[in-house]
Design an enzyme around this catalytic site. Structure first.
Site, PDB file in Angstrom:
ATOM      1  N   ARG A 372      -1.142  -3.560   7.831  1.00 11.73           N
ATOM      2  CA  ARG A 372       0.308  -3.775   7.769  1.00 11.73           C
ATOM      3  C   ARG A 372       0.837  -3.108   6.501  1.00 11.73           C
ATOM      4  NH1 ARG A 372       1.188  -7.785  11.628  1.00 11.73           N
ATOM      5  NH2 ARG A 372      -0.424  -9.395  11.795  1.00 11.73           N
ATOM      6  N   HIS A 432      -9.430  -4.826  10.476  1.00 11.50           N
ATOM      7  CA  HIS A 432      -8.683  -5.707   9.587  1.00 11.50           C
ATOM      8  C   HIS A 432      -9.162  -5.558   8.141  1.00 11.50           C
ATOM      9  CE1 HIS A 432      -7.370  -9.888   8.223  1.00 11.50           C
ATOM     10  NE2 HIS A 432      -6.271  -9.400   8.761  1.00 11.50           N
ATOM     11  N   HIS A 589      -3.281 -16.353   0.487  1.00 14.60           N
ATOM     12  CA  HIS A 589      -3.853 -15.403   1.442  1.00 14.60           C
ATOM     13  C   HIS A 589      -5.230 -14.897   1.038  1.00 14.60           C
ATOM     14  CE1 HIS A 589      -3.781 -11.544   3.867  1.00 14.60           C
ATOM     15  NE2 HIS A 589      -3.348 -12.403   4.750  1.00 14.60           N
TER      16      HIS A 589
END
Length: 714
Positions: A372, A432, A589
């Site tokens: 992202r 990822h 996170h």
């Protein structure tokens, strides 16, 4: 031996997720948070729930539709899960609106910021809005009648719509039904001429709705919001040779997914509600009536119009180490590893690493993964610059990143046009992992510089997501990362890594080994403990392994922001397991995995959570912290978070989360502590820079700060 597979030992994943969203809602209630931040937390709960419905609830509905009745770890079938969700989500939605109407809106009004309804308008405001409606809204509004010749129209996902029940003049029947979509062209919240007074766009449309239906009388109008099934199903076979085209095609299909939730006004009549449910083909259990503005994300739009810094958290800019400025960056990283703790350490250091590599004539190649990125990413620009300078630039853009697919397709195309070699992820797996590799020629030798992180290369979210990253020139890690890119871009099976662990499979097996080692140590009476921090724990096999560790007497401390299907306080199953959850100003996170290892702790960072998808169906990386100072720093970070008694909730045996008892204890907000530490570092650096600048104004012999020998001499 205890049977750890029993369903009574597991919490349902979706109910656990709702409990997490409830913890976010608590932040909206917390009067110790600045008012506009509380409003933002409430908006976040709405956005969270919308995405959860569009993916998780939609998936359960699909399972029910095809007749799947396989039970989950907690023993519930998809239908039973949906039934529970209906009750728990329904109550959470009621709680959201209680926070809005009883707390947030009255508090904003006391501060001078008022959201008006049509009945509150002055004559001047009415005429202002009439002109606004005629000039801005009327040209774009499209009323759509519903009858035998005009079927119910398609309503796009995540849209506000107005349902209208009408009566034709000179007729008794009130059978006429119409709908129209609320336009997004003017924004959701409109500022009125009077300072700090506002109104919602749908209220303006309803106020002047009669002008759209001349010859008819409006008997009822109501606002409703629709969500559709937005799960993206990409084929994993070889029938589609171009994965980019496949994703683009699926994105178009997704927009027409089945409606999975409707929220509407509590004033809606039973007859109109029944008619709409039938026309929308949505289950009544997925229809929620609320007392207040539909779709609480309007708060995000409203906050952008309000200027009141004192009602926000104090502004904060992360620390930038002077060693990591462009002209010193490679030399510094060549000398030592650097740990970055975002947002307390500025993400600019990571951006600078890539920008410096792009402009450095000695850099030969840059390789990185992108999951992202922001809408105006400086990293994308730097990669393009590097390619135009003739460097070999390879980027794996994960175009299947949920809800970022369209953005990532755009950036993939943009990078290709700039000469970057783009790989679109791997079929059947999402990539990822967060990694950058810079290959640089130094003194006729090749050196690799690496950044490995726990979070995305997004310069915007890095300001409010906590993450950890490592900058290193370690030769073994560099060789491992090079092997990772060979796997991702070509045909390669290196057989082993020196230090890295990679999923699918590799991270799971490695963590199993470390847990088993702790179990062995505990049974032998040696120090044994596990400390982990991650976002979600939903892998049944991993939970079972942690239960086995607890059964053996291993002390387990888990900091989990979101989902946890594990239960605590179960005799002989989880007696020694504690779970904390921190929800505060920043979204937690970072992922930390630490094992006591008989008094010689092993500490690892990773891009992976302990979810089945991360361990089995994604490319993830787990990497060690070899430098003892950095290892100890991460352990200290974990301990500070574990000791947090302000934003921490502790998981109880009944499944609830309760804040720590702070009576007689000094308050510790870990995020505020890290901010304070960062500001201290910044002040120290500013003083040193000022001192260095001051010394340049004097002749060397008169400068006692140059070195001790000259100082003594003078």
């Amino acid at each position: 031996m205890v049977d750890f597979k029993q369903s009574k030992y597991y919490v349902n994943r979706e109910i656990s997720w709702l409990a997490f969203n409830d913890r976010v809602l608590e932040e909206a209630r917390d009067v110790y948070n600045p008012l506009l931040e509380r409003a933002n937390f409430l908006a976040i709960t709405q956005k969270n729930m919308d995405e959860w419905f569009m993916v998780r609830v939609a998936s359960l509905q699909q399972q029910v539709m095809i007749g799947l009745d396989k039970v989950d770890a907690s023993g519930l079938t998809p239908k039973q899960q949906l039934d529970q969700i209906s009750l728990v989500a329904g109550q959470q939605i009621k709680n959201q609106y209680q926070v809005l109407t009883r707390s947030i809106l009255p508090a904003l009004k006391r501060e001078g910021f008022e959201l008006l309804r049509a009945a509150d308008l002055s004559t001047t405001q009415y005429h202002f809005l009439k002109q606004f409606f005629e000039q801005e809204l009327l040209p774009v509004l499209t009323p759509m009648a519903i009858d035998s010749t005009r079927p119910f129209p398609f309503l796009a996902n995540d849209t506000l719509n107005i349902g209208v029940r009408l009566k034709k003049e000179n007729e008794k029947s009130e059978k006429y039904i119409a709908v129209l979509q609320v336009p997004e062209t003017s924004g959701r919240v409109i500022a009125l001429p009077e300072e700090n007074q506002y109104i919602l766009i749908e209220d303006i449309v309803q106020l002047f709705l009669g002008s759209l239906f001349p010859g008819y009388t409006i008997k009822e109008s109501m606002v409703f919001h629709v969500l559709r099934d937005m799960e993206l199903d990409i084929a994993d076979d070889e029938d589609t040779p171009n994965i980019l085209q496949d994703v683009q095609s699926k994105l178009q299909e997704r927009e027409r997914g089945r409606i999975i939730r409707v929220i509407l006004s509590h004033t809606t009549s039973k007859s109109l509600m029944t008619k709409l449910i039938k026309l929308l083909h949505v289950d009544e259990e997925r229809t929620y009536r609320v007392n207040g503005p539909i779709d609480l994300t309007f708060l995000s739009a409203w906050l952008k119009l309000i200027t009141a810094p004192e009602l926000h958290f104090p502004s904060f800019t992360g620390y930038t180490d002077s060693d990591l400025v462009p002209d010193q960056l490679f030399a510094s990283v060549r000398q030592q590893d650097y740990l970055l703790h975002h947002p307390y350490d500025s993400f600019k250091s990571v951006v600078s690493f890539i920008q410096t590599a792009a402009q450095d004539d000695q850099v030969l190649a840059i390789k990185m993964t992108l999951y992202r990125v922001s809408g105006k990413s400086p990293i994308i620009k730097a990669l393009g610059d590097a390619a135009r300078r003739g460097k070999q630039v390879t980027v794996l853009v994960e175009i299947k990143a949920r809800f970022d697919e369209e953005n990532n397709v755009h950036w993939a195309r943009e990078l290709e046009q700039q000469g970057v070699h783009v790989v679109y992820g791997l079929r059947g797996l999402k990539t990822h992992a967060k990694v950058v590799l810079v290959v640089r020629r130094e003194d006729d030798a090749i050196r690799r510089y690496v950044h490995l992180g726990t979070g995305n290369y997004n310069d915007v979210t890095a300001n409010f997501y906590t993450d950890l990253g490592l900058l290193t020139s370690d030769s073994e890690l560099g060789a491992d990362v090079a092997s990772v890119f060979n796997i991702l871009t070509g045909y390669s099976d290196p057989g082993y890594f020196h230090q890295l662990h990679m999923s699918p499979d590799g991270i799971r097996e490695f963590i199993y080994e470390q847990i088993d080692n702790e179990i062995t140590n505990a049974k032998a009476g040696r120090p044994a403990a596990i400390k982990m921090k991650f976002n979600s724990l939903s892998d049944e096999q991993m939970i079972r392994r942690l239960y086995q560790a607890s059964y053996a007497g291993v002390k387990v401390q888990l900091i989990i922001r979101g989902i946890t299907m594990l239960k605590v306080g179960l005799p002989e199953v989880s007696d020694t397991i504690e779970v904390h959850s921190i929800v505060g100003r920043f979204l937690e996170h970072s992922r930390i995995y630490s094992f006591e290892n008989d008094g010689n702790p092993k500490v690892y960072l990773s891009s992976a959570d302990l979810m089945t998808r991360n361990l089995n169906r994604r490319v993830e990386l787990l990497f060690p912290l070899k430098n003892e100072l950095i290892r100890d720093k991460v352990l200290a970070i974990f301990q500070t978070m574990w000791d947090d008694n302000v934003k921490t909730r502790v998981l109880q045996a009944d499944g609830g989360f309760v804040k720590k008892d702070r009576r007689g204890v000094v308050a510790l907000n870990s995020q505020e502590k890290f901010i304070s530490d960062s500001l201290i570092q910044q002040n120290k650096q500013t003083k040193l820079e000022s001192l260095a600048a001051a010394t340049q104004q004097f002749e060397p012999l008169n400068n006692p700060f140059l070195n001790e020998e000259q100082g003594n001499e003078s």
